[in-house]
Scaffold this motif. Structure first.
Motif, mmCIF file in Angstrom:
data_model
loop_
_atom_site.group_PDB
_atom_site.id
_atom_site.type_symbol
_atom_site.label_atom_id
_atom_site.label_comp_id
_atom_site.label_asym_id
_atom_site.label_seq_id
_atom_site.Cartn_x
_atom_site.Cartn_y
_atom_site.Cartn_z
ATOM 1 N N GLU A 179 0.947 -1.106 0.070
ATOM 2 C CA GLU A 179 -0.135 0.003 -0.075
ATOM 3 C C GLU A 179 1.084 1.244 0.142
ATOM 4 O OE1 GLU A 179 -3.514 2.392 0.497
ATOM 5 O OE2 GLU A 179 -3.445 0.117 -0.018
ATOM 6 N N ILE A 221 3.693 -0.784 4.199
ATOM 7 C CA ILE A 221 2.252 -0.811 4.756
ATOM 8 C C ILE A 221 1.788 -1.655 3.770
ATOM 9 C CG2 ILE A 221 0.182 0.226 5.178
ATOM 10 C CD1 ILE A 221 1.440 2.791 6.190
ATOM 11 N N ALA A 256 -1.789 -3.771 2.535
ATOM 12 C CA ALA A 256 -2.912 -3.862 2.361
ATOM 13 C C ALA A 256 -3.474 -5.342 2.248
ATOM 14 C CB ALA A 256 -3.763 -3.011 1.282
ATOM 15 N N SER A 286 -7.189 -6.213 8.033
ATOM 16 C CA SER A 286 -6.711 -4.483 8.359
ATOM 17 C C SER A 286 -5.348 -4.316 7.894
ATOM 18 C CB SER A 286 -7.037 -4.112 9.851
ATOM 19 O OG SER A 286 -6.072 -4.871 10.758
ATOM 20 N N HIS A 287 -4.903 -3.077 7.496
ATOM 21 C CA HIS A 287 -3.620 -2.935 7.129
ATOM 22 C C HIS A 287 -2.625 -3.262 8.125
ATOM 23 C CE1 HIS A 287 -5.668 -0.363 4.323
ATOM 24 N NE2 HIS A 287 -4.656 -0.353 3.625
ATOM 25 N N ARG A 288 -1.306 -4.022 7.568
ATOM 26 C CA ARG A 288 -0.424 -4.429 8.563
ATOM 27 C C ARG A 288 1.023 -3.613 7.984
ATOM 28 N NH1 ARG A 288 -2.374 -5.905 12.649
ATOM 29 N NH2 ARG A 288 -2.677 -8.392 13.150
ATOM 30 N N GLU A 345 0.174 6.389 7.390
ATOM 31 C CA GLU A 345 -1.304 5.851 7.292
ATOM 32 C C GLU A 345 -2.107 7.101 7.780
ATOM 33 O OE1 GLU A 345 -3.706 2.176 9.167
ATOM 34 O OE2 GLU A 345 -2.692 3.515 10.626
#
Length: 116
Positions: free
Chosen positions: A31, A46, A48, A55-57, A94
């Motif tokens: 992402e 990051i 997706a 959820s985003h990690r 983010e």
């Protein structure tokens, strides 16, 4: 796992590149790349998750084994990635996504840097 192509620098890592964990399982797509380009230091990416769940990690540079033109390979299981909010630079990146100017600039850069 599919052919990931040649190894690349974090500078050439495209948004949307697939991310695989140590067991070759797909854990999502890139992402955002978080780096200090002035100091030439990759901080992490990051990730997706596959839609429509998760959820985003955040994968810290120490959790990244290799970067390829068509894939990022982690050195850990996908479950060991943590929330972006747990890492200050990831949290800032983010949050920057909410600012319309930052979103526009990021989209413009992605369009300009996209291979043709």
């Amino acid at each position: 796992m599919e052919d990931l192509g040649v190894r690349v620098s974090y500078l050439a890592l495209a948004v949307g590149t697939r991310v695989y964990d140590v067991d070759s399982a797909s854990v999502g797509v890139v992402e955002h790349v978080i780096a200090d380009e002035q100091a030439d230091i990759l901080h992490g990416v990051i990730v997706a998750p596959p839609k429509p769940y998760g959820s985003h990690r955040f994968a810290h540079r120490e959790q990244i084994a290799d970067l390829y033109e068509r894939g990022v390979v982690l050195s850990v299981p996908g479950s060991e990635m943590h929330e972006p909010g747990e890492d200050a630079p990831a949290r800032e990146a983010e949050g920057a996504g909410d600012d319309p100017v930052q979103v526009g600039l990021r989209r413009a850069w992605e369009w300009l840097s996209r291979p043709r």
